[in-house]
Design a protein around this motif. Structure first.
Motif, PDB file in Angstrom:
ATOM      1  N   CYS A   1      52.060  -4.483 -53.073  1.00  7.33           N
ATOM      2  CA  CYS A   1      50.752  -5.140 -52.810  1.00  7.33           C
ATOM      3  C   CYS A   1      49.834  -5.504 -53.913  1.00  7.33           C
ATOM      4  O   CYS A   1      49.179  -6.437 -54.236  1.00  7.33           O
ATOM      5  CB  CYS A   1      49.984  -4.773 -51.738  1.00  7.33           C
ATOM      6  N   LEU A   2      50.083  -4.430 -54.821  1.00 12.65           N
ATOM      7  CA  LEU A   2      49.233  -4.645 -56.005  1.00 12.65           C
ATOM      8  C   LEU A   2      49.764  -4.991 -57.620  1.00 12.65           C
ATOM      9  O   LEU A   2      49.670  -4.669 -58.351  1.00 12.65           O
ATOM     10  CB  LEU A   2      48.613  -2.925 -56.375  1.00 12.65           C
ATOM     11  N   ALA A   3      50.997  -5.755 -56.920  1.00 12.97           N
ATOM     12  CA  ALA A   3      51.784  -6.293 -58.346  1.00 12.97           C
ATOM     13  C   ALA A   3      51.088  -7.211 -59.151  1.00 12.97           C
ATOM     14  O   ALA A   3      51.084  -7.113 -60.392  1.00 12.97           O
ATOM     15  CB  ALA A   3      52.854  -7.068 -57.766  1.00 12.97           C
ATOM     16  N   ASP A   4      49.766  -7.958 -58.720  1.00 10.55           N
ATOM     17  CA  ASP A   4      49.023  -9.068 -59.343  1.00 10.55           C
ATOM     18  C   ASP A   4      47.765  -9.189 -58.694  1.00 10.55           C
ATOM     19  O   ASP A   4      47.601  -8.860 -57.621  1.00 10.55           O
ATOM     20  CB  ASP A   4      50.134 -10.043 -59.980  1.00 10.55           C
ATOM     21  N   ALA A   5      47.145  -9.797 -59.278  1.00 10.81           N
ATOM     22  CA  ALA A   5      45.462 -10.108 -58.604  1.00 10.81           C
ATOM     23  C   ALA A   5      45.821 -10.962 -57.377  1.00 10.81           C
ATOM     24  O   ALA A   5      44.917 -10.822 -56.672  1.00 10.81           O
ATOM     25  CB  ALA A   5      44.655 -10.871 -59.667  1.00 10.81           C
ATOM     26  N   LYS A   6      46.759 -11.827 -57.487  1.00 10.75           N
ATOM     27  CA  LYS A   6      46.614 -12.625 -56.110  1.00 10.75           C
ATOM     28  C   LYS A   6      47.308 -11.908 -55.136  1.00 10.75           C
ATOM     29  O   LYS A   6      46.954 -11.970 -53.859  1.00 10.75           O
ATOM     30  CB  LYS A   6      47.815 -13.781 -56.358  1.00 10.75           C
ATOM     31  N   ALA A   7      48.175 -10.944 -55.237  1.00 16.98           N
ATOM     32  CA  ALA A   7      48.435  -9.931 -54.148  1.00 16.98           C
ATOM     33  C   ALA A   7      47.450  -9.054 -53.715  1.00 16.98           C
ATOM     34  O   ALA A   7      47.326  -8.878 -52.325  1.00 16.98           O
ATOM     35  CB  ALA A   7      49.714  -9.070 -54.569  1.00 16.98           C
ATOM     36  N   VAL A   8      46.471  -8.686 -54.693  1.00 16.76           N
ATOM     37  CA  VAL A   8      45.527  -7.983 -54.374  1.00 16.76           C
ATOM     38  C   VAL A   8      44.633  -8.624 -53.459  1.00 16.76           C
ATOM     39  O   VAL A   8      43.730  -8.204 -52.380  1.00 16.76           O
ATOM     40  CB  VAL A   8      44.786  -7.176 -55.511  1.00 16.76           C
ATOM     41  N   GLY A   9      44.345  -9.844 -53.647  1.00 12.83           N
ATOM     42  CA  GLY A   9      43.368 -10.890 -52.956  1.00 12.83           C
ATOM     43  C   GLY A   9      44.143 -11.065 -51.470  1.00 12.83           C
ATOM     44  O   GLY A   9      43.483 -10.913 -50.530  1.00 12.83           O
ATOM     45  N   ASP A  10      45.345 -11.218 -51.574  1.00  7.92           N
ATOM     46  CA  ASP A  10      45.928 -11.152 -50.225  1.00  7.92           C
ATOM     47  C   ASP A  10      45.995 -10.129 -49.218  1.00  7.92           C
ATOM     48  O   ASP A  10      45.545 -10.129 -48.126  1.00  7.92           O
ATOM     49  CB  ASP A  10      47.781 -11.506 -50.313  1.00  7.92           C
ATOM     50  N   VAL A  11      45.945  -8.733 -49.675  1.00  6.70           N
ATOM     51  CA  VAL A  11      45.937  -7.705 -48.836  1.00  6.70           C
ATOM     52  C   VAL A  11      44.468  -7.508 -48.457  1.00  6.70           C
ATOM     53  O   VAL A  11      44.162  -7.034 -47.401  1.00  6.70           O
ATOM     54  CB  VAL A  11      46.503  -6.510 -49.456  1.00  6.70           C
ATOM     55  N   LEU A  12      43.443  -7.793 -49.347  1.00  4.52           N
ATOM     56  CA  LEU A  12      42.163  -7.605 -48.934  1.00  4.52           C
ATOM     57  C   LEU A  12      41.665  -8.705 -48.079  1.00  4.52           C
ATOM     58  O   LEU A  12      40.867  -8.634 -47.308  1.00  4.52           O
ATOM     59  CB  LEU A  12      41.154  -7.833 -50.366  1.00  4.52           C
ATOM     60  N   GLU A  13      42.372  -9.737 -47.704  1.00  4.71           N
ATOM     61  CA  GLU A  13      42.175 -11.033 -46.940  1.00  4.71           C
ATOM     62  C   GLU A  13      42.831 -11.006 -45.750  1.00  4.71           C
ATOM     63  O   GLU A  13      42.445 -11.845 -44.949  1.00  4.71           O
ATOM     64  CB  GLU A  13      41.961 -12.280 -47.850  1.00  4.71           C
ATOM     65  N   SER A  14      43.927 -10.010 -45.627  1.00 12.71           N
ATOM     66  CA  SER A  14      44.718 -10.357 -44.526  1.00 12.71           C
ATOM     67  C   SER A  14      44.579  -8.939 -43.553  1.00 12.71           C
ATOM     68  O   SER A  14      44.710  -7.685 -44.289  1.00 12.71           O
ATOM     69  CB  SER A  14      46.326 -10.416 -45.182  1.00 12.71           C
ATOM     70  N   PRO A  15      44.438  -9.157 -42.325  1.00 15.07           N
ATOM     71  CA  PRO A  15      44.388  -8.075 -41.455  1.00 15.07           C
ATOM     72  C   PRO A  15      45.658  -7.318 -41.364  1.00 15.07           C
ATOM     73  O   PRO A  15      46.665  -7.898 -41.686  1.00 15.07           O
ATOM     74  CB  PRO A  15      43.927  -8.847 -39.993  1.00 15.07           C
ATOM     75  N   ALA A  16      45.518  -6.118 -40.887  1.00 20.29           N
ATOM     76  CA  ALA A  16      46.444  -5.307 -40.735  1.00 20.29           C
ATOM     77  C   ALA A  16      47.380  -5.717 -39.610  1.00 20.29           C
ATOM     78  O   ALA A  16      47.066  -6.364 -38.584  1.00 20.29           O
ATOM     79  CB  ALA A  16      46.176  -3.637 -40.327  1.00 20.29           C
ATOM     80  N   MET A  17      48.622  -5.771 -39.768  1.00 25.42           N
ATOM     81  CA  MET A  17      49.680  -6.452 -39.059  1.00 25.42           C
ATOM     82  C   MET A  17      49.680  -5.235 -37.804  1.00 25.42           C
ATOM     83  O   MET A  17      49.630  -4.061 -37.921  1.00 25.42           O
ATOM     84  CB  MET A  17      51.123  -6.571 -39.671  1.00 25.42           C
TER      85      MET A  17
END
Length: 362
Positions: free
Chosen positions: A22-38
């Motif tokens: 999830c933390l591979a790049d800034a975009k991925a960080v943004g994704d996990v911060l804005e995506s609810p837990a599945m």
């Protein structure tokens, strides 16, 4: 700041495999911060790092934002609603409804409905900006100009690198006053239940930016523990002064004992006791050369240390003794349920030990 991947710290090592994709790049960080837990099936078999009591309810926090709730002492679990999908590292409740959880990407989550739903109060991007603002604001007042300028430079890099630094521990004394700490000496406090946060980095005597793995209270004092034997104490809850360390290895957990002393657990089975008001912690004999990951205070007053071989050791005067046979599963957290049973968290999910099994071996 790239030494995050080289940490020897146990708790961070537990969480890194979860968060790395999830933390591979800034975009991925943004994704996990804005995506609810599945929502997932058999969620109780996932990786969990910590447990807490919310009244008689149990709350478990773990990988990819998973939070599970149990209202029958850990026999059955259901998934809560969480707005992020980052690995969570610690959870605490101050009463039956009010709690917080922290984790990767600098997240601080809060709940006021016993863990049913959570809101994001802080993330690593905003935390980095708060630290940079504080470092710049405190620069003209610093007695050590070189150290203060170095702090500003570090804070600028934090902002550039984004939300890739985890919080690893938290302690709230009530529904308003709390402190969260983590990698690279990051620390933030709140006095209004998390509505606002302020950097506490400048108030902690930690010039090397050592990772902070545990925070706890001992009476009116606050204690911090971290890598390379780091210990610090605050008498006023504001400024932390480093204590002489009894050990050069990393500390991972702090827990109070019935006698008012503080139990400290670390690498390779090393454990120490800090008496109230003492400046140096005393070593306990090593019971097993396996790193401790958590500690739990039981209703009968005993304090247990949990290790990475699935062992649980009771803290008795001057020694540690096995509380029960090793579970054989790596453990990261433990909590006592309302019925007295012990509920455990780790790589293989959540498990429960009935009350009769929880008794110390003399």
């Amino acid at each position: 700041m790239n030494r995050l991947r080289q940490l020897s710290g146990l708790l961070l090592a537990l969480a890194l495999p979860i968060a790395a994709p999830c933390l591979a790049d800034a975009k991925a960080v943004g994704d996990v911060l804005e995506s609810p837990a599945m929502r997932i099936l058999n969620a109780e078999r996932a990786v969990f790092t910590d447990l807490a009591r919310a009244g008689e309810r149990l709350v478990a926090a773990g990988e990819r934002g998973l939070v599970l709730l149990s209202d029958d002492n850990g026999q059955h679990w259901r998934q809560a609603s969480v707005p992020v999908s980052v690995g969570l590292t610690a959870v605490q409740f101050v009463d039956a409804r009010t709690g917080w959880a922290v984790g990767h990407a600098g997240v601080v989550l809060a709940t006021t409905d016993a863990g049913e739903t959570w809101t994001l109060q802080l993330d690593g991007r905003r935390a980095a900006r708060l630290e940079l603002e504080a470092a710049r604001r405190e620069l003209p007042l610093a007695t050590d100009a070189e150290a203060a300028e170095a702090r500003v430079q570090v804070a600028e890099r934090l902002v550039e690198e984004g939300a890739d630094k985890p919080f690893l521990a938290l302690d709230f004394s009530d529904a308003r006053q709390g402190l969260v700490v983590g990698a690279y000496g990051l620390a933030f406090r709140t006095g209004d239940g998390g509505a606002t946060w302020q950097s506490a980095v400048g108030a902690i005597d930690n010039p090397m930016g050592l990772h902070l793995y545990a925070v706890a209270r001992q009476g009116r004092d606050w204690l911090l523990a971290g890598e390379q034997g780091y210990l610090a104490r605050s008498r006023d809850g504001q400024r932390f002064e480093a204590l002489q360390s009894p050990y050069e290895g990393t500390f991972f957990t702090l827990a109070s004992r019935a006698d008012g002393s503080l139990l400290i657990g670390g690498l390779k089975g090393h454990a120490f006791v800090l008496a109230p008001g003492a400046d140096l912690a005393e070593a306990l004999p090593v019971a097993a050369p396996v790193s401790f990951s958590d500690a739990v205070r039981l209703a009968d007053g005993r304090t247990l240390l949990v290790n990475q071989a699935g062992g649980l050791f009771a803290s008795l005067p001057g020694r540690l003794v096995p509380a029960l046979p090793p579970t054989g599963k790596p453990l990261s957290g433990a909590v006592q349920a309302a019925d007295g049973s012990l509920v455990l968290a780790g790589f293989t999910g959540l498990s429960r030990l009935p009350l009769p099994a929880v008794s110390p071996s003399e």
